[in-house]
Design an enzyme around this catalytic site. Structure first.
Site, short mmCIF file in Angstrom:
data_model
loop_
_atom_site.label_atom_id
_atom_site.label_comp_id
_atom_site.label_asym_id
_atom_site.label_seq_id
_atom_site.Cartn_x
_atom_site.Cartn_y
_atom_site.Cartn_z
N ASN A 154 1.10 -1.22 0.18
CA ASN A 154 -0.11 -0.34 0.11
C ASN A 154 0.95 0.82 -0.52
OD1 ASN A 154 -1.59 2.12 0.72
ND2 ASN A 154 -3.07 1.16 2.14
N ARG A 195 -2.59 -2.33 -2.88
CA ARG A 195 -3.87 -1.46 -2.92
C ARG A 195 -4.03 0.08 -4.26
NH1 ARG A 195 -6.05 2.52 1.30
NH2 ARG A 195 -7.88 3.20 1.50
N HIS A 251 -13.19 2.11 0.55
CA HIS A 251 -13.37 0.96 1.49
C HIS A 251 -13.86 -0.65 0.61
CE1 HIS A 251 -12.94 3.76 5.04
NE2 HIS A 251 -11.98 3.30 4.82
N ARG A 277 -12.60 14.24 9.14
CA ARG A 277 -13.05 14.73 8.36
C ARG A 277 -14.48 15.48 8.34
NH1 ARG A 277 -11.86 9.57 4.45
NH2 ARG A 277 -9.46 9.58 3.94
N GLU A 316 -8.18 -6.14 4.89
CA GLU A 316 -8.01 -5.70 3.63
C GLU A 316 -6.94 -6.32 3.03
OE1 GLU A 316 -9.50 -1.69 3.29
OE2 GLU A 316 -8.77 -1.89 5.15
#
Length: 401
Positions: free
Chosen positions: A10, A87, A176, A237, A381
């Site tokens: 990633n 990813r 996601h 956020r 993941e």
């Protein structure tokens, strides 16, 4: 049986997360992070069967960091590597699933940079570095957005001029996806249900948060949109705000577009509401001691999350279960309880003792008797990326422990 070894990468703009996954083993053989790449403070930290380690790799870039990793990975995988899985945050409309990386895939990821200017260039750096270090291994791109390409047009289109969608790709993409796909399939497995004949609500809750409605193995709606800023309240956020907020703050505060965007992405959410922290563990402790900002942040977080889940229910023909996952979803009985308390009209209710048991990687059902299922399912993941990679490089696919 030794299984298959996949290196999962990633790539960030100045970092590289990695994990060596064997599809027959429950935990990564080695995992870690190269960070502050390109600077004199660049360092590599990793965890393996011998414990935790770190070393300085001053001024190393992505390719040098991977070269430093190579002997560590080879030592942990003496049988050799079968492939590398990457990813990639944004695949736009070009990718409806994971794919083997070739020049055309790299060009398509590069063409999607305007939709993810912070993430896709960093993901490409990781891909290009890995291609240089592992030129003979098959490599696969796994996109956060791909799972949501099954959304119907009435769920992904914004009510804006059609030309903005057709010419500039302005639509809801969702993120996601790898996590939502993994935990919903895992929940079906745990419940002995047919994943292709089941319907789930999922809540991925970490520093970034999103919800998803999954029907017969396909995403039918999700809370994030064109960017990961849309949707529920997150660590820093804002989630959904009035679309005219940018204009209002520019007029009232004199802020530039970049300043408003920075505040909504980096200074809002739990951090902005509480005035204290974006870490839910800190907020729960402070709220218990009477900190008003922490209490408010948690109440807003849970109410907005419940509203999002209730709206996602519009996409389901029936509800086979609500799934909590991610750092907060897997480890905060209080947040799960407060959220489910707002979902009385869906008939959801928790068993307090079962709810308290499901922390620190413990999966299970936490609903009260008579309630629709509520589950805690730890996400993985990296494993999903590894399985996708194996499914593409091996004709008979992959199985996992």
């Amino acid at each position: 049986m030794t299984g298959n070894n996949i290196l999962v990468i990633n790539g960030g703009s100045s970092s590289l997360k990695f994990a060596l996954i064997n599809d027959q083993e429950a935990n990564p053989r080695i995992s870690g992070l190269a960070e502050r790449l390109g600077s004199v403070e660049a360092g590599l930290s990793w965890k393996d069967s011998q414990g935790k380690h770190s070393k300085a790799i001053s001024k190393a870039g992505h390719q040098q960091a991977l070269a430093e990793l190579l002997p560590l990975v080879q030592n942990a995988a003496p049988e050799g590597l079968q492939g590398v899985g990457h990813r990639v945050v944004h695949g736009g409309e070009a990718f409806t699933g994971s794919c083997l990386i070739d020049n055309s895939v790299i060009d398509a990821i590069r063409a999607t940079i305007p939709l993810a200017p912070l993430h896709n260039p960093a993901n490409l750096m990781g891909i290009e570095a890995a291609l240089a270090v592992f030129p003979d291994l098959p490599q696969v791109a796994v996109f956060d957005t791909a799972f949501h390409q099954s959304l119907p047009d009435y769920a992904y289109r914004y009510a804006i001029p059609t030309s903005l969608y057709e010419q500039h790709g302005v639509r809801r993409y969702g993120f996601h996806g790898t996590s939502h796909r993994y935990v919903s399939a895992e929940a079906a497995r745990l419940m002995n249900a047919d994943y292709q004949q089941s319907s789930w609500l999922t809540a991925h809750l970490g520093n970034g948060c999103s919800t998803c409605a999954i029907v017969n193995g396909q995403s039918r709606d999700t809370s994030m949109g064109l960017t990961p800023l849309e949707g529920v309240v997150m660590g820093t956020r804002s989630g959904d705000v009035d679309p005219n907020l940018h204009s209002h703050l520019a007029n009232v505060m004199g802020w530039t577009l970049a300043e408003v965007t920075r505040v909504l992405n980096n200074e809002s959410g739990l951090k902005g509401l509480s005035g204290l922290s974006n870490d839910m563990r800190t907020l729960e402790e402070a709220a218990g001691e009477g900190h008003a900002g922490a209490q408010l942040a948690m109440e807003v977080f849970c109410y907005r999350l419940a509203k999002s889940l209730a709206s996602m229910a519009c996409a389901l023909p029936q509800l086979d279960g609500l799934i909590f996952t991610g750092g907060i979803g897997e480890n905060s009985p209080l947040i799960r309880s407060k959220t489910v308390a707002h979902l009385r009209l869906l008939g959801l209710q928790l068993d307090d003792a079962a709810n308290l048991r499901c922390i620190r990687g413990v999966a299970g059902e936490i609903q009260a008797s008579g309630s629709p299922r509520v589950l805690v399912v730890p996400t993985n993941e990296e494993l999903q990326i590894a399985l996708d990679t194996l499914n593409l490089i091996q004709p008979h696919g992959a199985a996992h422990a």
